[in-house]
Design a protein around this motif. Structure first.
Motif, mmCIF file in Angstrom:
data_model
loop_
_atom_site.group_PDB
_atom_site.id
_atom_site.type_symbol
_atom_site.label_atom_id
_atom_site.label_comp_id
_atom_site.label_asym_id
_atom_site.label_seq_id
_atom_site.Cartn_x
_atom_site.Cartn_y
_atom_site.Cartn_z
ATOM 1 N N ALA A 123 0.838 -1.200 0.000
ATOM 2 C CA ALA A 123 0.000 0.000 0.000
ATOM 3 C C ALA A 123 0.875 1.252 0.000
ATOM 4 O O ALA A 123 0.594 2.216 -0.708
ATOM 5 C CB ALA A 123 -0.935 -0.001 1.216
ATOM 6 N N ALA A 124 1.948 1.231 0.787
ATOM 7 C CA ALA A 124 2.837 2.398 0.840
ATOM 8 C C ALA A 124 3.465 2.649 -0.533
ATOM 9 O O ALA A 124 3.487 3.781 -1.020
ATOM 10 C CB ALA A 124 3.917 2.177 1.896
ATOM 11 N N ALA A 125 3.954 1.573 -1.169
ATOM 12 C CA ALA A 125 4.546 1.718 -2.507
ATOM 13 C C ALA A 125 3.488 2.219 -3.487
ATOM 14 O O ALA A 125 3.737 3.102 -4.307
ATOM 15 C CB ALA A 125 5.104 0.385 -2.979
ATOM 16 N N ASP A 126 2.284 1.671 -3.366
ATOM 17 C CA ASP A 126 1.185 2.047 -4.240
ATOM 18 C C ASP A 126 0.874 3.539 -4.131
ATOM 19 O O ASP A 126 0.482 4.187 -5.102
ATOM 20 C CB ASP A 126 -0.052 1.233 -3.846
ATOM 21 C CG ASP A 126 -1.212 1.431 -4.788
ATOM 22 O OD1 ASP A 126 -1.110 0.924 -5.904
ATOM 23 O OD2 ASP A 126 -2.187 2.096 -4.405
ATOM 24 N N LEU A 127 1.062 4.095 -2.919
ATOM 25 C CA LEU A 127 0.757 5.502 -2.697
ATOM 26 C C LEU A 127 1.942 6.402 -3.031
ATOM 27 O O LEU A 127 1.906 7.596 -2.777
ATOM 28 C CB LEU A 127 0.327 5.713 -1.238
ATOM 29 C CG LEU A 127 -1.000 5.039 -0.891
ATOM 30 C CD1 LEU A 127 -1.197 4.944 0.607
ATOM 31 C CD2 LEU A 127 -2.165 5.786 -1.519
ATOM 32 N N GLY A 128 3.021 5.809 -3.572
ATOM 33 C CA GLY A 128 4.117 6.639 -4.071
ATOM 34 C C GLY A 128 5.355 6.655 -3.190
ATOM 35 O O GLY A 128 6.277 7.429 -3.464
#
Lengths: 357, 283
Positions: B180-185
């Motif tokens: 999720a963190a990677a997904d959010l940039g």
């Protein structure tokens, strides 16, 4: 405008080498999670990947998000190839089935996370995160921790956290899978309205055919790693192209065309063809035979009363079985046919799909 | 038929007795076990107020031994040394344990299984073997013995425990959070600092406390790798045995018990407050 392609998948394959038994893995010694997937998802579209668990729909979504890399093929977002682009640089955001909210952060900080890591100015973060929380009607909850929210509330935060980044495409991986039925229906309508309002491309993964039919502009039916059919909900429901699709979505009667006097299109052999029609297309026949209707003799095997509907399980002369569903109108309950009754059925020929295996 | 009735009655009565007796067994055993564990501590606390010089004869109340603890410069130094070593050994163990656990749980690399087994070896190996090995190594390297060798030794002994705690925490950590963190940039570094590390923080704290506690009362490793000026509390107390123990040691023990209880109560109190808040909000 609507014909612009937001996401394109070209010959996408995801396979795993395996040392497992050859016959299970196939000749290539590989297990295919996703195979030969070609899709063009249009801008602003609500696109659903529908299939049973293990059909490759989630893997497809994860490849678009960048959590997994395709073994073969290419994925494009707005014309840009994504090979080698890590997840954190892709213009997509994901809503997870398990919510995946950061437990040690407040609701507000969860929503602000994407903006913070991108170095957006503090005032703008406050404004945009506030708007996103308002959009999902969670403005009052900004100070709470995720563990202090119900499942439905957590998923609202998950949606706000993704949408605040204004993604080109929003990916939703069975977002309502953990919610109870009533809440799920509410959220479906809300998400659909939100998507119409924002005009963002949504790619939605679900195994729930009703959910897919309710929400989608187009649906891709998947099974065993392949896309079987892409079309509007009406196409998918009324004109299924495969026996799997016909069986998976809604209830379907299948009877062998073999011994029936049914005109088959040229090139379709009678012993391979299967006639498929919905239970609601079957009628009890009265009066004369019609040329545009298929007539069948049957014996009532069972009658099931399910409130809104009456379902009849009927045995055909050929040892096959057909389900008839009729709406339970005021009078219908009174003259329910008893098991053993001989009846004549008819199905309008335009309601019959001819499927070949 | 009728003749059987009295026999049946007595049988029921006796089985009632055994049932009643059986019910008594668990609480009795529990109390016995608790007494076995805690009576020595209460005796220690009681005798810390004993006016007698002997640790076994009771002669009335005094606080002199507490004063003696605070007056004893060498004892103070030993406590400071122990705290210093425990702080560093605990911090290193927790840090190395966290990174090792993340590597084993999250990454794929050759020799992973072997590494995770090898990490547990110090738990199975007698500590004295590791201590001798480290001493021989330090001598061979011509490295001086002192705080450095002491901290290295304590990290060796405490690392497996820290790694075990961190492994459990890393397994329990939802990999979706990092996605999720990677997904959010967030890049990998941002993800680690903002998501992984804060989520693991409670476990890192317990790994640190575990390692620091083990280090604080470590004796075997310490006796081998200690140098001049790095005498820790257990070594100091052991040395004092030769000159005879005074209730000063009881007073010191009492102070340590109080320090431990304070930390424990603080942690429990914090958890209790969190739970109360959660319950209040969910209503």
């Amino acid at each position: 405008m609507t014909s612009e392609v937001a996401v394109a998948l070209k010959d996408v394959e995801k396979s795993f080498e395996t040392r497992a038994r050859k016959e299970a893995a196939g000749d290539e010694g590989k297990i295919f999670a996703v195979r030969d997937v070609n899709l063009d998802i249009r801008r602003g579209e609500f696109f659903t990947l529908l299939g049973p668990s293990g059909c490759g729909k989630t893997t497809t979504l994860r490849m678009i998000a960048g959590f997994e890399q395709p073994t073969l093929g290419q994925i494009f977002i707005q014309g840009q190839p994504l090979a080698g682009v890590p997840a954190h640089l892709r213009p997509v955001n994901t809503v997870f089935q398990s919510y995946a909210l950061f437990p040690q952060m407040s609701v507000f900080d969860n929503v602000a996370f994407g903006l913070k890591v991108k170095g957006v100015a503090r005032d703008e973060i406050r404004r945009r995160a506030g708007e996103a929380l308002e959009l999902v009607r969670m403005s009052e909850m900004g100070g709470r921790r995720p563990s202090e929210l119900s499942g439905g509330q957590q998923q609202r935060v998950g949606i706000a956290r993704a949408l605040v980044n204004r993604p080109a495409v929003l990916l939703l991986d069975e977002p309502f899978g953990a919610l109870d039925l009533k809440l799920r229906k509410e959220m479906q309508l809300e998400i659909k309205n939100m998507q119409r309002q924002l005009g963002i491309t949504f790619i939605f993964v679900t195994h729930d055919q009703e959910e897919a039919l309710t929400m989608s502009d187009r649906i891709a039916v998947m099974n065993r790693g392949r896309v079987l059919q892409v079309g509007s909900p009406v196409d998918i429901y009324e004109r299924p192209s495969t026996r799997f699709g016909a069986d998976f979505i809604g209830e379907m009667n299948f009877i062998e065309a073999g011994r029936l006097a049914f005109p088959l299109p040229a090139g379709v052999s009678a012993d391979k063809a299967v006639l498929a029609f919905r239970p609601e297309a079957v009628k009890f026949h009265e009066g004369e035979e019609h040329a545009d209707r298929l007539g069948l003799d049957a014996v009532v095997a069972d009658t099931i009363y399910i409130g809104t509907d009456l379902r009849y399980i009927l045995n055909l002369a050929e040892g096959q079985r057909v389900v008839l569903r009729s709406q339970n109108s005021a009078g219908a309950g009174r003259d329910v046919l008893q098991p053993g009754a001989r009846v004549r059925l008819s199905v309008h020929k335009s309601d019959i799909r001819i499927l070949t295996e | 038929m009728r003749a059987d009735a009295p026999a049946l009655l007595t049988e029921t009565a006796s089985s009632m007795w055994t049932t009643r007796l059986a019910r008594l067994v668990p609480p009795v055993f529990t109390f016995a076990a608790l007494a076995f564990l805690f009576i020595p501590i209460f005796v220690l606390i009681a005798y810390s107020f004993n006016a007698s010089r002997s640790t076994v004869v009771w002669q009335g109340l005094t606080l002199d031994w507490y004063a003696a603890v605070f007056d004893d410069r060498r004892l103070r130094q030993a406590v400071m040394n122990s705290a210093f070593v425990a702080l560093f050994a605990g911090a290193f163990s927790a840090a190395i344990g966290t990174l090792t656990a993340l590597a084993i749980v999250r990454r794929q690399f050759p020799g992973k299984e072997m590494l995770s087994t090898a990490l547990l070896a110090p738990i199975v190996l007698p500590e004295i073997v590791i201590a001798v090995a480290l001493l021989v190594f330090m001598v061979a390297m011509k490295a001086p013995l002192g705080f450095t060798s002491m901290i290295i030794g304590h990290v060796l002994v405490t690392l497996p425990f820290a790694t075990l705690i961190m492994r459990t925490a890393a397994v329990a950590l939802d990999p979706r959070l990092e996605e999720a963190a990677a997904d959010l940039g967030a890049n990998e570094w941002q993800t680690f600092l903002r998501v992984t590390l804060p989520a693991l923080a409670p476990a890192i704290l317990s790994a640190f406390l575990m390692a620091a506690t083990l280090s604080f009362d470590n004796f075997v490793m310490s006796t081998f790798v200690t140098g001049v000026g790095s005498t820790t509390l257990p070594i100091y107390i052991y040395a004092q045995l030769k000159t005879g123990l005074t209730p000063q040691i009881n007073a010191l023990g009492t102070l340590l018990v109080i320090a431990n209880m304070t930390v424990l109560i603080a942690v429990i109190g914090y958890q209790f407050r969190l739970r109360a808040r959660r319950q209040r909000l969910s209503q």
